[in-house]
Write an enzyme that holds these catalytic residues in place. Structure first.
Site, PDB file in Angstrom:
ATOM      1  N   ARG A 198       0.905  -1.128   0.000  1.00  0.00           N
ATOM      2  CA  ARG A 198       0.000   0.000   0.000  1.00  0.00           C
ATOM      3  C   ARG A 198       0.951   1.186   0.000  1.00  0.00           C
ATOM      4  NH1 ARG A 198      -0.865   4.807   3.049  1.00  0.00           N
ATOM      5  NH2 ARG A 198      -3.074   5.282   3.125  1.00  0.00           N
ATOM      6  N   GLU A 256      -1.949   5.374  -2.771  1.00  0.00           N
ATOM      7  CA  GLU A 256      -2.843   6.355  -2.169  1.00  0.00           C
ATOM      8  C   GLU A 256      -2.635   7.689  -2.869  1.00  0.00           C
ATOM      9  OE1 GLU A 256      -3.432   8.640   2.079  1.00  0.00           O
ATOM     10  OE2 GLU A 256      -1.518   8.388   1.099  1.00  0.00           O
ATOM     11  N   GLN A 273      -9.492  11.449 -13.266  1.00  0.00           N
ATOM     12  CA  GLN A 273      -8.464  11.438 -14.297  1.00  0.00           C
ATOM     13  C   GLN A 273      -7.061  11.504 -13.672  1.00  0.00           C
ATOM     14  OE1 GLN A 273      -8.880  11.181 -17.827  1.00  0.00           O
ATOM     15  NE2 GLN A 273      -6.718  10.676 -17.464  1.00  0.00           N
ATOM     16  N   ARG A 290       1.116  10.920  -4.618  1.00  0.00           N
ATOM     17  CA  ARG A 290       1.051  12.172  -5.364  1.00  0.00           C
ATOM     18  C   ARG A 290       2.410  12.838  -5.404  1.00  0.00           C
ATOM     19  NH1 ARG A 290      -2.956  15.846  -2.486  1.00  0.00           N
ATOM     20  NH2 ARG A 290      -1.920  17.544  -3.563  1.00  0.00           N
ATOM     21  N   ASP A 325       2.026   4.906   0.181  1.00  0.00           N
ATOM     22  CA  ASP A 325       1.541   6.124   0.808  1.00  0.00           C
ATOM     23  C   ASP A 325       1.864   7.342  -0.060  1.00  0.00           C
ATOM     24  OD1 ASP A 325       0.445   7.437   3.183  1.00  0.00           O
ATOM     25  OD2 ASP A 325       2.435   8.349   3.305  1.00  0.00           O
ATOM     26  N   ASP A 343      -7.085   6.280   7.791  1.00  0.00           N
ATOM     27  CA  ASP A 343      -6.892   7.727   7.743  1.00  0.00           C
ATOM     28  C   ASP A 343      -8.207   8.447   7.885  1.00  0.00           C
ATOM     29  OD1 ASP A 343      -4.135   7.949   7.324  1.00  0.00           O
ATOM     30  OD2 ASP A 343      -4.383   7.376   5.217  1.00  0.00           O
TER      31      ASP A 343
END
Lengths: 866, 535
Positions: free
Chosen positions: A643, A670, A691, A648, A645, A753
């Site tokens: 997973r 994530e 998107q 971005r 983190d 979270d």
């Protein structure tokens, strides 16, 4: 001067493995954009320096020139070779070279030729693909068949690997490799993307951490015109999709202008849409060079002196620092003249002789005549200001015969596998680096010439300084390791005791890999990645838990934080940006554009997380270390997947790299950002939001899935405000990621979270079962929150899970939305399951199928086809 | 690595002949070979300029170095320039199963740093509960041997603390088999008036009772010491230069008067007498009967306060029972029991290790709370009959002198100024009193700091204590760990070490300064590596 002290110093710093000249990766700035320089490859001679600065002074030339009179040398007539020894030396050279990219017009207006070349030796492969005009993301595609040069290998369905061949034009030198790609004008293709790979080393060469991108179509030209004065096509980095914003582009352009201003030359005027260009990008590569130093001693019968002949195939100027000793104390002494040509005295303690080029033109040699009163010959070799060659940290020592009768050993010592050590002194910034060997080596030099009381004091001071630095470094190391036993932050999943039971029930259902929502309350500020002890438990307990899950047939995902990492130490400015522990990166591992942490890496390839230094994944050493770490987690802890983190924060392409290396069973990222709102009201159309998530999945080449944050957000509004119409997009499909790329969508309604103790974004209270009725019947890979399994929802959730399993609903199942109205949403999945959520009325159409109710709860109902 | 001739580890020196041969180097003078061998044997004679010294060295060879070392006060004149500095290793350096080292890498780096810093050696706690964990007589020294090897390789000295007690932090209990015995016979442990047992060490009353599977604790300790000696014989006298004998709670010669004594000795209460286990009571009873006051032997003082109470009322009050003949009877008995216990353990250590050339140490506590009162209640409950009327440390110093042991004294970092007023505490005065007693009896003192996190002005106070004209010849700083190397602490420690080291000694004076020397400045160890290369 205690014997006891002396016993130890040296082995402390002895290392079995020779240190290579170039340490880890070079300065990344120079890697990509050095000032224009010669094209030839050369040994890297970077601003060197010791990790302790005063060292320069030690070698400050304080020469007394001697009259170099070769005539006084003994004639060569001599007898047997008394001693001969060849010492192999492995050096690492950092070769600097260039990547050339040229776009030429071919035979006619519709034919173009893209040439990519490289002037470094290696087994170069161009890894490339094209972008199509209608691509939304930054995905690569296979080029049309007629573009693919012979000898190419397709890589899955998105890329081609074409080896570079030795260039036919000799002008570029022996090592010039290139590949040509013929482009037939094709309005479908918007750009060619590539990276260069060296199969010898497995290294990938990218452009600023992104793909090289050669744009081919006109609208980019317009864009270019908008951005800057440079007309036509520039050669700019990276996967700038059409949706990239202007600001980003102008930044990129700006960089480009700076970096290539002198290089992007002679844009040829082509047709109205395309211009030729030619750019060069500097690259560097480490190569290992094997050399040797051989020493032989002969006895001159006439003078009974020893003639020492030293030769080496190391090219270039080589300085020999040498001296003699009278006994086995090996204290350096300067023998009486005569000396070989180009010899100067070096600080009264040694002689420095420049080796003469050998007749063959390759390498250097010297012959030295030594009186028989000396018992040994000591030397070190200096290649350049920063590179000294010694014998594993010691001076080279060659025994001489003091009485010719006693030394009859004639020996060819090939020194089997004994490696000589080349110590390279590193740049100033490396103050915390591990160049103990260098220090100790220098101390040794210093020690060897402490005879004159005068120089002694100053040297002592310098030595003291260096030792203090070394102490500091060691203390920092010890500190970082000791600390790891204090429960601090670490990245890892926490699994409560009951979890085994929980996930058991989940496996029953999930057609996709079952997984545990990693429920760390904290642990997202990792520091020492290899320390898995935390307040949740220690590493052994973690292994045990993983093992017991595996025993129950359950896969375990590790929650890995790759975006950022807390530093261990401050730099000289007091900024916390130096890492310790096993991965003791320096500030090159931190992105350059986060003002808080003074990173010296490249610019971030994603958003910055501001609480901790953001890792620069474009650095080769960082990626190498992270891959190793992931493999360690896989093997040592037993994690099956990841997973990821805060993805971005960095380019998805790196994630692909990591996943390719660690081969997880399953990975989910994530990618969290906010949905679109207008005047506080959530927009119906959340295409932009999903998107961005799709783009990220794309960048990973689909190797990872992503949490379907869009679906969760829409469910919030739909359920909370009774706006069930939101659950269908304009095309009548589910509006979240699962509507576009269900096989990569990991749906959820709550996680550690958003819910639980952190509660950043709680699912509307009391509506959780509607949420589960949606995600557990829909495609995608649903994940059930631990807290919910052990709540009063347990039986309802497990019924939903068994419905899903019984009807073999999977991540690619089809959804037919029947109703998306104010107060009710209803859909049929795979024609086998019908569902409705919301207070409104719905009954599945009684046509060919008969529906029987499987489960009914508050504001939701599930039917199965019978 | 063996090829390299300039090596200097002992192992390598042992091999130098071989190496020389390999390089065709056969021009060794005999004298040098001999000296090589001697270095291998770890004689550790110090030379400034090896070249000049070989003759001297040969002279010195016949001299029994150990005798020199143990001659105590005689060495003082030479060591005025400083105190040898040791640093304690983490309490949990060896894991409980003894197979593995905890933080081995950190310790390795730490040792290097200390060596470079000029620290002479390190202290290593060796736990009974780890080595002899599973069964009586079954010892596993492997982890500790590994550490001794690391220390030796680093060229540091090693002081070993034999810990016959348990610890809660880190959690290192007594051996499992002892704990099991304790479950069925809780009276092998000390017991307080309220009936609570202190399970981190055995009651001194069972020293000579066959409570451990038919053996007395003294016998068990002795076997432990013998096994230690056998297992570490290659290090004895060379790397291992000191052994500290565990004497009670936290290794100190005292009663567990506070069941949880804080590390800096700052306790408000006076503690409790620990004479309520069945064996203590029966000894007390016999003693009382023998002295004609059978009623005095029924228990401890009835009016003594409990653990945390200040001595404002009851037994310790001015003019209260402590000053009565009953008080004298009880306190003498109580402290004599402790001294007898110390005597049997220290003489055990002396006889076990007497022939190894290592120095034996024992540690006594610094019970400085309430030192300013007349009755010194904290010291009384700990077993030191030290009041305004009696000097409780004379017999203790005498005990150490009798067994040729050196005394470890903690609390060197504590200053009166930083003690809470209401406890009338005075670490400085108490230290002075104990050191004076030691001086009287020619007992040398090895200092320690008492707290792991730096006390305010702690280093200043240590320096003050070390600087005085006293009987200190060694200081052990506690203790290596995360805090020790942390940026908050390590720089000040470095500074402390550097100021401890006096400007260079003219050490080419006496050839046999040997290891009695203070930690050297960096340079000297560097220079010496030259002579090393020579040897």
């Amino acid at each position: 001067m205690s014997m006891s002290t002396t016993l130890t110093l040296e082995p402390l710093f002895r290392r079995p493995i020779p240190i290579s000249i170039a340490h880890r990766s070079s300065n990344p700035k120079t890697f990509f954009f050095p000032p224009p320089s010669s094209l030839s490859s050369s040994t890297i001679i970077k601003t060197p320096s010791w990790s302790w600065s005063p060292s320069h002074k030690l070698h400050a030339p304080k020469f007394q020139a001697f009259a170099a009179n070769t005539d006084t040398l003994e004639p060569l007539q001599s007898s047997d070779v008394l001693f001969s020894k060849i010492s192999p030396i492995n050096r690492t050279e950092l070769l600097e070279g260039k990547i050339f990219v040229r776009l030429d017009q071919g035979r006619d207006l519709r034919n173009w030729e893209l040439t990519v070349g490289c002037n470094l030796p290696g087994k170069w492969v161009l890894h490339w693909g094209v972008s199509h005009l209608d691509d939304v993301g930054s995905e690569w595609d296979q080029p049309p068949r007629d573009m693919i040069p012979p000898g190419s290998v397709p890589i899955k369905d998105y890329a081609i690997e074409t080896p570079l061949k030795k260039s036919s034009s000799a002008a570029e030198g022996d090592n010039f490799h290139e590949v040509k790609i013929d482009l037939t004008y094709n309005s479908e293709i918007s750009a060619i993307n590539f990276v260069l790979k060296d199969e010898e080393t497995g290294a990938w060469f990218q452009h600023k951490g992104r793909d090289f991108k050669v744009p081919l179509v006109s609208y980019l030209k317009e864009d270019a015109n908008v951005i800057g004065p440079k007309k036509g096509f520039s050669f700019w980095p990276g996967a700038l999709g059409q949706i990239s914003n202007i600001l980003l582009k102008s930044e990129a352009m700006h960089d480009n202008d700076q970096d290539n201003s002198k290089q992007s030359s002679e844009p040829k005027q082509g047709n109205s849409q395309l211009e030729g260009f030619y750019v060069e990008m500097p690259i560097t590569k480490e190569v290992t060079v094997s050399n040797s130093i051989s020493v032989s001693i002969k006895k001159c019968t006439e003078t009974s002196k020893n003639l020492l002949y030293l030769e080496t195939d190391i090219p270039g100027a080589v300085l020999l620092h040498w001296g003699v000793c009278k006994d086995d104390l090996r204290r350096w002494e300067v023998p009486p003249a005569p000396y070989p040509a180009e010899t100067v005295a070096f600080k009264d303690r040694a002689l420095r002789t420049k080796l003469q080029s050998r007749d063959s033109g390759k390498g250097n040699s010297v012959e030295i005549s030594l009186g028989e009163e000396f018992s040994g010959f000591l030397f070190v070799v200096k290649l350049d200001e920063n590179t000294w060659v010694n014998d594993k940290g010691n001076d080279f020592y060659i025994p001489l015969s003091s009485s010719s009768s006693s030394l009859t050993v004639k020996r060819e010592d090939q020194s089997e596998g004994v490696q000589r050590e080349v110590t390279k002194v590193e740049s100033q910034e490396e103050s915390s680096s591990t160049f103990t060997d260098g220090i100790i080596n220098e101390i040794r030099h210093l020690v060897t010439d402490i005879s004159s009381e005068k120089t002694r004091k100053t040297k002592s001071k310098e030595a003291q300084e260096s030792i203090l630095q070394e102490i500091e470094r060691l203390a920092a190391e010890a500190y970082s390791i000791f600390r790891t036993n204090i429960p601090t932050f670490s990245e890892e999943t926490v699994v409560e005791p009951e979890a085994a039971a929980a996930v058991e029930s989940e496996t029953l259902v999930s057609p996709e890999p079952p997984k545990i929502s990693s429920g760390t309350g904290t642990g997202y500020m990792p520091k020492d990645l290899y320390n898995l002890n935390s307040r949740y438990g220690n590493i052994d307990e973690l292994k045990d838990v993983v093992k017991s899950f595996h025993g129950a047939g359950i896969k375990v995902l590790g929650d890995v934080v790759l975006n950022h990492r807390c530093a261990h130490f401050k730099n000289q400015n007091g900024i916390w940006n130096i890492f310790g522990g096993r991965l003791n990166w320096d500030d090159r591992a931190i992105v350059a554009d986060d003002p808080h942490f003074q990173g010296r890496g490249n610019k971030s390839s994603g958003d910055n997380f501001h609480a901790a230094p953001n890792i620069d994944h474009s650095q080769d050493f960082v990626r190498k270390d992270i891959k190793e770490w992931l493999l360690w987690l896989r093997e040592e802890i037993g994690y099956d997947g990841w997973r990821l983190d805060f993805v971005r924060g960095f380019w998805g392409g790196y994630v692909k790299d990591y996943l390719d290396a660690s081969e997880p069973y399953f990975a989910v990222g994530e990618y969290w950002d906010s949905l679109s709102y207008t005047y506080g009201e959530m927009d119906h159309n959340q295409d932009a939001h999903r998107q961005r998530i799709i783009d990220w999945i794309n960048a990973t080449n689909g190797t990872a899935g992503a949490f379907d944050v869009t679906t969760k957000g829409i469910l919030h509004s739909a359920l909370d405000k009774c706006e069930y119409w939101r659950l269908s997009d304009q095309k009548g499909k589910p509006p979240g990621v699962l509507g576009w790329w269900p096989s990569r969508a990991v749906t959820f309604i709550e996680n550690h979270d958003t819910g639980s103790t952190q509660g950043h974004w709680r699912f509307p209270s009391g509506k959780e079962m509607q949420g589960y009725a949606y995600i557990l019947t829909h495609p995608g890979t649903p994940s059930v929150f631990y807290d919910h399994i052990f709540s009063h929802y347990k039986s309802e959730i497990s019924t939903l899970m068994s419905v899903r399993q019984r009807n073999k609903i999977h991540c690619r199942s089809t959804v037919k939305i029947l109703k998306a109205e104010r107060d009710v949403y209803a859909a049929i999945i795979d024609d086998k399951v019908a569902m409705k959520i919301g207070p409104g009325h719905f009954e599945p159409p009684s046509g060919s199928q008969k529906w029987s109710s499987a489960l009914e709860g508050r504001d939701y109902k599930i039917w199965e086809a019978s | 690595m063996e090829i390299s001739l300039i090596g200097s580890s002992q192992a390598k020196l042992g091999r130098s002949d071989l190496a020389n041969r390999e390089l065709g180097f056969i021009n060794l003078k005999d004298g040098f070979r001999v000296s090589n061998d001697r270095v291998c044997l770890g004689k550790n004679v110090r030379w400034k300029k090896a070249g000049i010294r070989f003759t001297l060295r040969a002279l010195h060879q016949s001299e029994p170095l150990q005798a020199e070392k143990r001659s105590g006060a005689g060495r003082r004149s030479k060591s005025v320039d400083g105190v040898r500095l040791f640093v304690g290793l983490p309490l949990d350096a060896v894991s409980k199963d003894c197979n593995s080292l905890n933080h081995a890498k950190a310790i390795a780096a730490g040792l290097k740093a200390l060596k470079l810093l000029g620290v002479e050696g390190v202290e290593l706690p060796v736990w009974w509960g780890i080595v002899e964990r599973d069964a009586a007589g079954k010892y596993d020294w492997s982890g500790y041997l590994a550490i001794a090897e690391m220390v030796q390789k680093m060229g540091l000295k090693l002081h070993v603390s034999l810990c016959f007690h348990g610890s809660t932090k880190p959690n290192i209990p007594l051996p499992d088999w002892v704990t099991r015995i304790g479950e069925s016979q809780p009276d092998i442990f000390f017991k307080d008036r309220s009936g609570k047992h202190y399970k981190e060490c055995l009651s001194l009353a069972v020293d000579n009772l066959p409570v451990l599977d038919g053996k007395t604790p003294i016998q068990v300790y002795q076997s432990f010491c013998e096994s230690f000696k056998d297992s570490f014989s290659p290090f004895m006298g060379s790397t291992i230069t000191g052994i500290s004998m565990g004497l009670g709670p936290d290794g100190e010669l005292r009663y567990p008067c506070h069941h949880h004594l804080s590390s800096d000795g700052k306790t408000q209460g006076v503690g409790e007498f620990q004479c309520y286990d069945q064996n203590m009571l029966s000894i007390l009873k016999q003693h009382a009967e023998a002295s004609g006051n059978p009623l005095w032997g029924l228990g401890g003082p009835h009016d003594a306060p409990t653990f945390d109470q200040p001595p404002i009322s009851g037994f310790f009050k001015d003019g209260a029972s402590w000053e009565s003949s009953y008080g004298d009877f009880f306190l003498s008995w109580y402290s004599n029991q402790l001294i007898a216990h110390g005597d049997s353990l220290l003489s055990l250590a002396s006889s076990s290790f007497g022939d190894t050339g290592v120095t034996i140490y024992g540690k006594i506590p610094l019970m400085h709370s309430w030192y300013g009162t007349r009755s010194h209640p904290s010291e009384l409950t700990a077993g030191f009959y030290n009041t305004v009327k009696t000097d409780g440390y004379e017999p203790v110093a005498e005990l150490f002198a009798r067994n040729s042991c050196k005394m470890i004294l903690p609390g060197m970092d504590l200053s009166d100024a930083h003690q809470p007023n209401e406890t009338h505490s005075s670490p400085e005065l108490l230290l002075a009193q104990i050191m004076a007693a030691c001086k009287n009896h020619g007992v040398q003192v090895s200092g320690q700091n008492s707290s792991e996190s730096a006390v305010l002005n702690g280093f200043e106070q240590i320096k003050k204590n070390l600087g005085g004209d006293n009987v200190l010849d060694l200081f052990t700083y506690h203790r290596m760990g995360a805090y020790f190397f942390s940026p908050e602490h390590f720089p000040s420690f470095t500074e402390f070490v550097r100021t401890l080291n006096r400007p260079e000694l003219h050490s080419d004076d006496l050839p046999n300064e040997g290891e009695e020397e203070v930690a050297q400045s960096m340079i000297k160890s560097q220079e010496s590596s030259i002579s090393m290369q020579a040897a």
